[in-house]
Design a protein around this motif. Structure first.
Motif, mmCIF file in Angstrom:
data_model
loop_
_atom_site.group_PDB
_atom_site.id
_atom_site.type_symbol
_atom_site.label_atom_id
_atom_site.label_comp_id
_atom_site.label_asym_id
_atom_site.label_seq_id
_atom_site.Cartn_x
_atom_site.Cartn_y
_atom_site.Cartn_z
ATOM 1 N N SER A 217 -17.796 73.218 84.024
ATOM 2 C CA SER A 217 -18.632 72.161 83.455
ATOM 3 C C SER A 217 -19.860 72.765 82.782
ATOM 4 O O SER A 217 -20.132 73.962 82.896
ATOM 5 N N SER A 219 -22.941 72.138 83.484
ATOM 6 C CA SER A 219 -24.100 72.192 84.384
ATOM 7 C C SER A 219 -23.632 72.416 85.817
ATOM 8 O O SER A 219 -23.309 71.490 86.548
ATOM 9 N N GLU A 220 -23.563 73.678 86.189
ATOM 10 C CA GLU A 220 -23.227 74.079 87.561
ATOM 11 C C GLU A 220 -23.563 75.559 87.701
ATOM 12 O O GLU A 220 -23.777 76.255 86.704
ATOM 13 N N ILE A 291 -20.963 66.843 82.698
ATOM 14 C CA ILE A 291 -21.880 66.930 83.834
ATOM 15 C C ILE A 291 -21.328 66.082 84.971
ATOM 16 O O ILE A 291 -20.976 64.912 84.765
ATOM 17 N N ASP A 292 -21.238 66.672 86.162
ATOM 18 C CA ASP A 292 -20.755 65.964 87.352
ATOM 19 C C ASP A 292 -19.411 65.272 87.103
ATOM 20 O O ASP A 292 -19.192 64.123 87.515
ATOM 21 N N LYS A 294 -18.216 64.049 84.451
ATOM 22 C CA LYS A 294 -18.233 63.046 83.385
ATOM 23 C C LYS A 294 -18.356 63.759 82.032
ATOM 24 O O LYS A 294 -19.302 64.518 81.802
ATOM 25 N N ALA A 447 -28.548 71.521 87.444
ATOM 26 C CA ALA A 447 -27.554 72.109 88.346
ATOM 27 C C ALA A 447 -28.166 72.633 89.638
ATOM 28 O O ALA A 447 -27.522 72.625 90.690
ATOM 29 N N SER A 453 -33.147 64.378 87.834
ATOM 30 C CA SER A 453 -32.242 63.470 87.127
ATOM 31 C C SER A 453 -32.486 63.549 85.630
ATOM 32 O O SER A 453 -33.520 64.069 85.179
#
Length: 501
Positions: A217, A219-220, A291-292, A294, A447, A453
């Motif tokens: 992804s 963002s990780e 992200i997550d 999605k 991440a 948020s």
């Protein structure tokens, strides 16, 4: 909580490292240019090892400038020139050849032949128009033309990567071979619907799956910097291709929002939400970020030569000493004097997709001055952007109300004003125009919990300058008429068989 976040911004002409604080303000910035190679007409190459050395040197320089060390950095985000293709030996880490840059046109004829039978299937799977711009034909060229490359690839001895992959591979000293969907979706090998490398396309281009990076992804945490480069490990936690990173950095997170980056090229992206929008007007459907779990999609139109036209005016025509001088030169005249410039220095991108168009001035007379030509160059950039947005509006069935802008050429007051005049709506330039790096920093920060948020990040975006339309609509229509006439005249300037002369 560590105090800062770092972005590595690996661009077409330079590598940068920028350190941001929690409010998105720049703490330190280091930049280093590297060599551009043009070995044959239409070829553009980079030395991948020089890219890496320039990037790691900016990382250490930014830390030194800010009097920080690795323990002060919460995470690193990576953003990069897209499509540029690097293949290296898995054992030695040595590139098998120079990187083939996104601007390179050596596979143009091959792409033209592919279009006859494969345009629909490639677009349906990847959202891309067949073009030498993308990575697939560059990979194939390297495997077909570098001695022993095909054999090594088939034996699982080579790695392919776009620049994000190459930087992370080196940062981790070969431990991590990955990319993200925003970069994978620019290779012409990645299925944007199944979110995986496509077996049918790999077979078409004769590319073994084993050389491709894993797709993670945007963002990780992917891994950590080797302590050879910095005194302590830093989490590498965000990746996005430069244009998608800018879309995120501009906080264009709602469906229908548009940004334009005025860099070497100009790239417009419209957030289209969680479903890909099929273009009927020669635009690209691409992945913005993931992200997550999605996935967010975007429509994209690319102007191959944006700020590069100003660079050409500086380095090629030598009409200006620095890029920033162009506004003062353009201000020497009241209008363009009937002069129009088509910036097709490396062909035309969306919506024309003409690999054989070339840069052209029209309307030159005895009274033409360098001021008229400077205006024509700036206006030519703006007209290309106009053409793309009109097609984007049609595809998305929406009317644009404003565009958020960034990139080096967005500093040109005249370019931003004429852009607003042509569109007849507002052009918005934010306080921080380093939105490409900022987007990568935001993805990395999310991440590792540095930012809680997206809503927290959204509050950091602030307007610096608002450009509102001033020019008479009749004058704008006249300019658009002559622009369209000029573009038509520049198309197919070169022919596919010109090499036979």
């Amino acid at each position: 909580m560590k105090k800062y976040i770092m972005a590595l911004d690996q661009g077409t002409t330079s590598s940068r490292a920028i350190i941001f604080d929690k409010e998105g303000k720049i703490i330190a910035n280091a930049q280093k240019t590297f060599t551009q190679y043009f070995p044959h007409l239409g070829w553009v190459e980079h030395d991948a090892k020089e890219i890496w050395s320039s990037q790691i040197s900016t990382l250490t320089e930014a830390l030194a400038k800010s009097n920080l060390n690795a323990t002060d950095i919460a995470a690193i985000g990576i953003t990069n020139q897209r499509e540029t293709t690097i293949i290296w030996d898995k054992t030695t880490g040595e590139p098998i050849a120079k990187a083939i840059v996104w601007q390179d046109r050596r596979t143009a004829d091959y792409c033209e032949n592919l279009k006859k039978d494969y345009s629909k299937i490639i677009y349906s799977k990847t959202g891309l128009i067949i073009d030498a711009y993308f990575s697939a034909t560059k990979i194939k060229w390297l495997l077909d033309n570098i001695p022993n490359a095909r054999k090594k690839a088939n034996n699982g001895e080579l790695c392919f990567g776009t620049v994000d992959t190459w930087i992370i591979y080196n940062l981790t000293r070969g431990k991590v071979h990955i990319t993200d969907p925003s970069n994978a979706s620019r290779t012409m090998l990645y299925n944007i619907h199944t979110l995986d490398w496509d077996d049918e396309l790999l077979e078409l281009f004769d590319i073994p799956l084993s050389i491709l990076p894993r797709v993670k992804s945007s963002s990780e945490i992917y891994g950590y910097t080797a302590t050879r480069w910095v005194d302590n490990e830093i989490a590498i936690a965000g990746i996005a291709g430069d244009q998608q990173a800018a879309l995120f950095g501009q906080m264009c997170i709602d469906k229908g929002m548009i940004k334009n980056t005025y860099g070497t090229g100009c790239f417009l992206l419209m957030n289209t939400g969680e479903k890909p929008v099929e273009s009927k007007n020669n635009l690209l459907t691409t992945i913005a970020w993931q992200i997550d779990g999605k996935t967010t999609y975007a429509l994209e139109g690319g102007v191959f030569v944006g700020g590069a036209a100003i660079q050409w005016l500086r380095d090629g025509a030598k009409m200006i000493r620095t890029s920033s001088d162009i506004d003062a030169l353009a201000a020497n005249v009241e209008d363009n004097g009937g002069v129009y410039f088509v910036p097709a220095l490396t062909g035309l991108g969306a919506p024309y997709w003409d690999q054989y168009a070339r840069g052209t001035f029209f309307g030159i007379s005895r009274g033409t001055t360098d001021g008229h030509m400077a205006r024509a160059v700036l206006e030519g950039i703006a007209f290309q952007v106009y053409d793309i947005v009109k097609e984007m509006e049609a595809d998305a069935n929406s009317v644009c109300q404003e565009i958020r802008v960034d990139g080096g050429a967005s500093q040109s007051q005249y370019l931003m004003q004429i852009q607003s005049d042509i569109f007849n709506f507002n052009i918005v330039r934010p306080k921080i125009i380093e939105t490409t790096a900022l987007g990568a920093a935001y993805l990395a920060g999310l991440a590792v919990g540095y930012f809680k948020s997206i809503d927290e990040i959204k509050s950091q975006w602030h307007i610096d300058t608002l450009f509102s339309p001033k020019l008479d609509k009749k004058q704008v229509n006249k300019m658009l008429y002559y622009w369209q006439k000029a573009v038509k005249s520049s198309l197919h300037w070169l022919e596919q068989d010109d090499k036979g002369f």
